[in-house]
Structure formats: structure tokens, C-alpha cells
Design a protein around this motif. Structure first.
Motif, PDB file in Angstrom:
ATOM      1  N   ALA A 256       2.119  43.927   3.447  1.00 17.33           N
ATOM      2  CA  ALA A 256       1.779  42.828   4.365  1.00 17.33           C
ATOM      3  C   ALA A 256       2.685  41.626   4.140  1.00 17.33           C
ATOM      4  O   ALA A 256       3.139  40.982   5.098  1.00 17.33           O
ATOM      5  CB  ALA A 256       0.319  42.431   4.172  1.00 17.33           C
ATOM      6  N   LYS A 257       2.975  41.329   2.891  1.00 23.71           N
ATOM      7  CA  LYS A 257       3.812  40.167   2.584  1.00 23.71           C
ATOM      8  C   LYS A 257       5.270  40.394   2.963  1.00 23.71           C
ATOM      9  O   LYS A 257       6.023  39.426   3.116  1.00 23.71           O
ATOM     10  CB  LYS A 257       3.677  39.816   1.104  1.00 23.71           C
ATOM     11  N   GLN A 258       5.647  41.657   3.112  1.00 21.84           N
ATOM     12  CA  GLN A 258       7.020  41.967   3.501  1.00 21.84           C
ATOM     13  C   GLN A 258       7.199  42.071   5.018  1.00 21.84           C
ATOM     14  O   GLN A 258       8.332  42.148   5.497  1.00 21.84           O
ATOM     15  CB  GLN A 258       7.455  43.288   2.848  1.00 21.84           C
ATOM     16  N   GLU A 259       6.119  42.071   5.773  1.00 25.89           N
ATOM     17  CA  GLU A 259       6.236  42.240   7.224  1.00 25.89           C
ATOM     18  C   GLU A 259       7.031  41.103   7.875  1.00 25.89           C
ATOM     19  O   GLU A 259       7.888  41.340   8.718  1.00 25.89           O
ATOM     20  CB  GLU A 259       4.850  42.312   7.869  1.00 25.89           C
ATOM     21  N   LYS A 260       6.647  39.876   7.514  1.00 29.38           N
ATOM     22  CA  LYS A 260       7.310  38.687   8.066  1.00 29.38           C
ATOM     23  C   LYS A 260       7.355  38.752   9.593  1.00 29.38           C
ATOM     24  O   LYS A 260       8.407  38.586  10.222  1.00 29.38           O
ATOM     25  CB  LYS A 260       8.709  38.526   7.472  1.00 29.38           C
TER      26      LYS A 260
ATOM     27  N   LYS B 130      -0.153  44.890   9.088  1.00 33.85           N
ATOM     28  CA  LYS B 130      -0.872  44.834   7.821  1.00 33.85           C
ATOM     29  C   LYS B 130      -1.294  43.415   7.451  1.00 33.85           C
ATOM     30  O   LYS B 130      -2.324  43.221   6.793  1.00 33.85           O
ATOM     31  CB  LYS B 130      -0.027  45.458   6.710  1.00 33.85           C
ATOM     32  N   ASN B 131      -0.536  42.428   7.876  1.00 34.18           N
ATOM     33  CA  ASN B 131      -0.916  41.059   7.541  1.00 34.18           C
ATOM     34  C   ASN B 131      -2.207  40.639   8.223  1.00 34.18           C
ATOM     35  O   ASN B 131      -2.978  39.853   7.668  1.00 34.18           O
ATOM     36  CB  ASN B 131       0.202  40.090   7.933  1.00 34.18           C
ATOM     37  N   TYR B 132      -2.460  41.169   9.413  1.00 32.08           N
ATOM     38  CA  TYR B 132      -3.585  40.694  10.213  1.00 32.08           C
ATOM     39  C   TYR B 132      -4.730  41.698  10.379  1.00 32.08           C
ATOM     40  O   TYR B 132      -5.857  41.299  10.670  1.00 32.08           O
ATOM     41  CB  TYR B 132      -3.100  40.320  11.618  1.00 32.08           C
ATOM     42  N   SER B 133      -4.469  42.987  10.233  1.00 35.51           N
ATOM     43  CA  SER B 133      -5.462  43.993  10.637  1.00 35.51           C
ATOM     44  C   SER B 133      -6.407  44.373   9.508  1.00 35.51           C
ATOM     45  O   SER B 133      -6.146  45.298   8.732  1.00 35.51           O
ATOM     46  CB  SER B 133      -4.758  45.251  11.168  1.00 35.51           C
TER      47      SER B 133
ATOM     48  N   ALA C 177     -17.066  51.257  -0.567  1.00 33.97           N
ATOM     49  CA  ALA C 177     -17.597  49.894  -0.513  1.00 33.97           C
ATOM     50  C   ALA C 177     -16.528  48.877  -0.880  1.00 33.97           C
ATOM     51  O   ALA C 177     -16.388  47.831  -0.233  1.00 33.97           O
ATOM     52  CB  ALA C 177     -18.803  49.763  -1.430  1.00 33.97           C
ATOM     53  N   ASP C 178     -15.757  49.158  -1.916  1.00 30.05           N
ATOM     54  CA  ASP C 178     -14.685  48.235  -2.317  1.00 30.05           C
ATOM     55  C   ASP C 178     -13.584  48.193  -1.268  1.00 30.05           C
ATOM     56  O   ASP C 178     -13.037  47.118  -0.980  1.00 30.05           O
ATOM     57  CB  ASP C 178     -14.127  48.662  -3.672  1.00 30.05           C
ATOM     58  N   ALA C 179     -13.262  49.343  -0.678  1.00 32.49           N
ATOM     59  CA  ALA C 179     -12.245  49.367   0.372  1.00 32.49           C
ATOM     60  C   ALA C 179     -12.686  48.527   1.562  1.00 32.49           C
ATOM     61  O   ALA C 179     -11.873  47.814   2.164  1.00 32.49           O
ATOM     62  CB  ALA C 179     -11.969  50.806   0.805  1.00 32.49           C
ATOM     63  N   PHE C 180     -13.963  48.589   1.906  1.00 31.19           N
ATOM     64  CA  PHE C 180     -14.453  47.816   3.044  1.00 31.19           C
ATOM     65  C   PHE C 180     -14.467  46.318   2.763  1.00 31.19           C
ATOM     66  O   PHE C 180     -14.255  45.515   3.680  1.00 31.19           O
ATOM     67  CB  PHE C 180     -15.856  48.287   3.438  1.00 31.19           C
ATOM     68  N   TYR C 181     -14.712  45.928   1.521  1.00 35.84           N
ATOM     69  CA  TYR C 181     -14.777  44.504   1.212  1.00 35.84           C
ATOM     70  C   TYR C 181     -13.434  43.926   0.779  1.00 35.84           C
ATOM     71  O   TYR C 181     -13.314  42.710   0.608  1.00 35.84           O
ATOM     72  CB  TYR C 181     -15.856  44.233   0.167  1.00 35.84           C
ATOM     73  N   ALA C 182     -12.409  44.770   0.638  1.00 31.40           N
ATOM     74  CA  ALA C 182     -11.095  44.257   0.247  1.00 31.40           C
ATOM     75  C   ALA C 182     -10.550  43.231   1.245  1.00 31.40           C
ATOM     76  O   ALA C 182     -10.044  42.175   0.822  1.00 31.40           O
ATOM     77  CB  ALA C 182     -10.114  45.417   0.055  1.00 31.40           C
ATOM     78  N   PRO C 183     -10.618  43.473   2.570  1.00 27.28           N
ATOM     79  CA  PRO C 183     -10.123  42.444   3.487  1.00 27.28           C
ATOM     80  C   PRO C 183     -10.901  41.136   3.389  1.00 27.28           C
ATOM     81  O   PRO C 183     -10.318  40.053   3.521  1.00 27.28           O
ATOM     82  CB  PRO C 183     -10.302  43.082   4.868  1.00 27.28           C
ATOM     83  N   LEU C 184     -12.192  41.223   3.151  1.00 26.20           N
ATOM     84  CA  LEU C 184     -12.982  40.007   3.001  1.00 26.20           C
ATOM     85  C   LEU C 184     -12.553  39.245   1.744  1.00 26.20           C
ATOM     86  O   LEU C 184     -12.429  38.022   1.759  1.00 26.20           O
ATOM     87  CB  LEU C 184     -14.473  40.345   2.958  1.00 26.20           C
TER      88      LEU C 184
ATOM     89  N   GLU D 146      -0.486  36.855   4.022  1.00 31.07           N
ATOM     90  CA  GLU D 146       0.673  36.144   3.479  1.00 31.07           C
ATOM     91  C   GLU D 146       0.508  34.622   3.525  1.00 31.07           C
ATOM     92  O   GLU D 146       1.294  33.893   2.916  1.00 31.07           O
ATOM     93  CB  GLU D 146       1.957  36.564   4.195  1.00 31.07           C
ATOM     94  N   ALA D 147      -0.531  34.127   4.195  1.00 27.65           N
ATOM     95  CA  ALA D 147      -0.740  32.684   4.310  1.00 27.65           C
ATOM     96  C   ALA D 147      -1.564  32.155   3.143  1.00 27.65           C
ATOM     97  O   ALA D 147      -2.331  32.880   2.508  1.00 27.65           O
ATOM     98  CB  ALA D 147      -1.432  32.357   5.622  1.00 27.65           C
ATOM     99  N   SER D 148      -1.413  30.860   2.886  1.00 23.61           N
ATOM    100  CA  SER D 148      -2.251  30.147   1.927  1.00 23.61           C
ATOM    101  C   SER D 148      -2.802  28.921   2.635  1.00 23.61           C
ATOM    102  O   SER D 148      -2.054  27.992   2.959  1.00 23.61           O
ATOM    103  CB  SER D 148      -1.441  29.738   0.695  1.00 23.61           C
ATOM    104  N   LEU D 149      -4.111  28.935   2.889  1.00 22.15           N
ATOM    105  CA  LEU D 149      -4.722  27.909   3.742  1.00 22.15           C
ATOM    106  C   LEU D 149      -5.960  27.285   3.084  1.00 22.15           C
ATOM    107  O   LEU D 149      -7.031  27.223   3.689  1.00 22.15           O
ATOM    108  CB  LEU D 149      -5.090  28.520   5.097  1.00 22.15           C
ATOM    109  N   PRO D 150      -5.847  26.814   1.844  1.00 21.16           N
ATOM    110  CA  PRO D 150      -7.032  26.264   1.179  1.00 21.16           C
ATOM    111  C   PRO D 150      -7.587  25.014   1.854  1.00 21.16           C
ATOM    112  O   PRO D 150      -8.812  24.798   1.850  1.00 21.16           O
ATOM    113  CB  PRO D 150      -6.547  25.962  -0.236  1.00 21.16           C
ATOM    114  N   SER D 151      -6.729  24.191   2.442  1.00 17.80           N
ATOM    115  CA  SER D 151      -7.227  22.992   3.120  1.00 17.80           C
ATOM    116  C   SER D 151      -8.024  23.370   4.363  1.00 17.80           C
ATOM    117  O   SER D 151      -9.040  22.734   4.686  1.00 17.80           O
ATOM    118  CB  SER D 151      -6.068  22.064   3.485  1.00 17.80           C
TER     119      SER D 151
END
Length: 230
Positions: A209-213, A9-12, A167-174, A120-125
Motif C-alpha cells: 500500500a505504501k508503495q502504490e503512490k 491497497k491503500n484504500y480498500s 477475526a484478526d484479518a477482519f479487524y486489521a483494516p480497522l 500511507e497517510a498520517s492524520l492525527p490532527s
């Protein structure tokens, strides 16, 4: 009972789309998660090989009948459960929603390549560097801002075509990518992303996804460990 075969779930991002849709509309299904692996002997490859010729997730099983590809899955679900507005009820809105979904399905390659899903990542830089160095990503983002703005203005919100739809489901990962990489948006689109992220199906997926670790190195171009900020 439907069964939806998904990846991590974190990646797919592809798995996320139909899962979120089914969850949002309260359509009962069983989840079968296969961990991503590059080992051809791993369950991800051996189990999928018995079900689908393409060997990819997601796959929807309906009493043994396999439907693969997210667009095909969504259309199958819409036909199985016509009581739910998987697509907008109004004809022109439905056509426009399908157009946006098709564009998501086949487009935005630069953004998807340089900003892979990593909830689960935070990569603003990393995001700031990508936007500075990758003009194709900026062009993808400009198109997304334009289409989301137009859809929300036409429908009046709160989602792209009023009520939550495919449409919202498809754009949620984006939307999740924009969060992970700290991509700045106009205020009205930030509010849309917040509403989308708080919707029941999306929120449930994100929590899982955040619980997968489960740190999978080949899915991580910017981190060496889960604690790495990129």
C-alpha cells in the motif's frame, strides 16, 4: 489456483481482509488489482460487471467460479483449506470469533465513514477533531476497546483468539484506521495493534500500500495531495 480481485491497497479495507488471510496462511493465489474509478467505462467497473452482479471488490475466483463478499470468501477458504485454522478450532471460541467478524462486517458505520482507510497517510490532527466532534465515532471506539480487551483476556493472546484467525484479518483494516488517525488506545491494545501490524500478511499488504503512490481524490476527504497533512 485461486485469483483474488482487489482494489487499491491503500484504500480498500474490504479487499485487505481476505488478502491478508490468504497471505498469512501461505495459501497460493494470484492477485488481480483494479484501480478504483468513478468512470463507468474504467476497468474497475467493466471487468467486475463480467464477474459479479454486485460490482464490488473483493472477488475470489476458483477456476472461474466467483465468490464475492468477504464473509463468503472467508468461509469458502476455510472449507477449501481445513488444515489451516482460519477460524479457532474450539467451538465456543469459533462462535465468538464469527460474532466479532459479523459485527465488523455490518457495524462501526460512523468510524468507517469519518475515518476511511488510508494506510500511507498520517492524520492525527484529523483524528483528534473527529473524536471531539463525532459522538458516534467515540461510541464505536468504546465498543472496539471493550471487545478487543475481552477477547485478548479470554484467549491470553497474542491475537484475539490466541493464534491469528479470520477475526484478526477482519479487524486489521480497522487497526490501520486507528494508526492513520492517531486514535489513543490502552497500552495492551496498542501492543495488540503492533503485533497485528507486524504479522506477515498484514505487513506485506501495508508495504504494498505504501508503495502504490496512487492518490485518488474521491477517496481523500481530508487531503488535497499525498503531502497534505489534512
Amino acid at each position: 489456483m485461486l485469483t483474488l480481485i482487489i482494489g487499491n491497497k491503500n484504500y480498500s479495507s474490504w479487499s485487505m481482509r481476505p488478502w491478508v488471510l490468504l497471505k498469512h496462511f501461505g495459501i497460493p493465489f494470484t492477485e488481480r488489482k483494479l484501480r478504483f474509478s468513478q468512470d463507468p467505462a474504467a476497468a474497475f467497473h467493466t471487468e467486475l460487471a463480467r464477474i459479479t452482479p454486485v460490482g464490488l471488490v473483493p472477488v475470489l475466483l476458483d477456476e472461474g467460479f466467483a465468490v464475492w463478499d468477504t464473509l463468503a470468501i472467508v468461509e469458502y477458504v476455510a472449507e477449501l483449506f481445513p488444515q489451516h485454522a482460519v477460524w479457532p478450532r474450539e467451538r465456543q471460541a469459533r462462535a465468538r470469533a464469527r460474532s466479532l467478524v459479523a459485527e465488523m462486517h455490518s457495524g462501526f458505520g460512523a468510524l468507517r465513514q469519518h475515518m476511511p482507510q488510508n494506510i500511507e497517510a498520517s492524520l492525527p490532527s484529523v483524528g483528534k477533531r473527529i473524536l471531539a466532534e463525532q459522538p458516534d465515532v467515540r461510541r464505536n471506539l468504546d465498543r472496539i476497546v471493550g471487545m478487543w480487551t475481552a477477547a485478548l483476556n479470554d484467549s491470553g493472546g497474542p491475537f484475539l483468539f490466541g493464534e491469528f484467525s479470520a477475526a484478526d484479518a477482519f479487524y486489521a483494516p480497522l487497526a490501520g484506521r486507528l494508526i492513520t488517525y492517531g486514535v489513543p488506545l490502552p497500552a495492551e491494545l496498542t501492543a495488540y495493534v503492533d503485533r497485528l501490524w507486524a504479522s506477515p500478511g498484514v505487513a506485506a499488504w501495508v508495504a504494498d500500500a505504501k508503495q502504490e503512490k496512487d492518490f485518488i481524490d474521491f477517496e481523500e476527504p481530508y487531503r488535497k495531495s499525498a503531502s497534505d497533512a489534512g
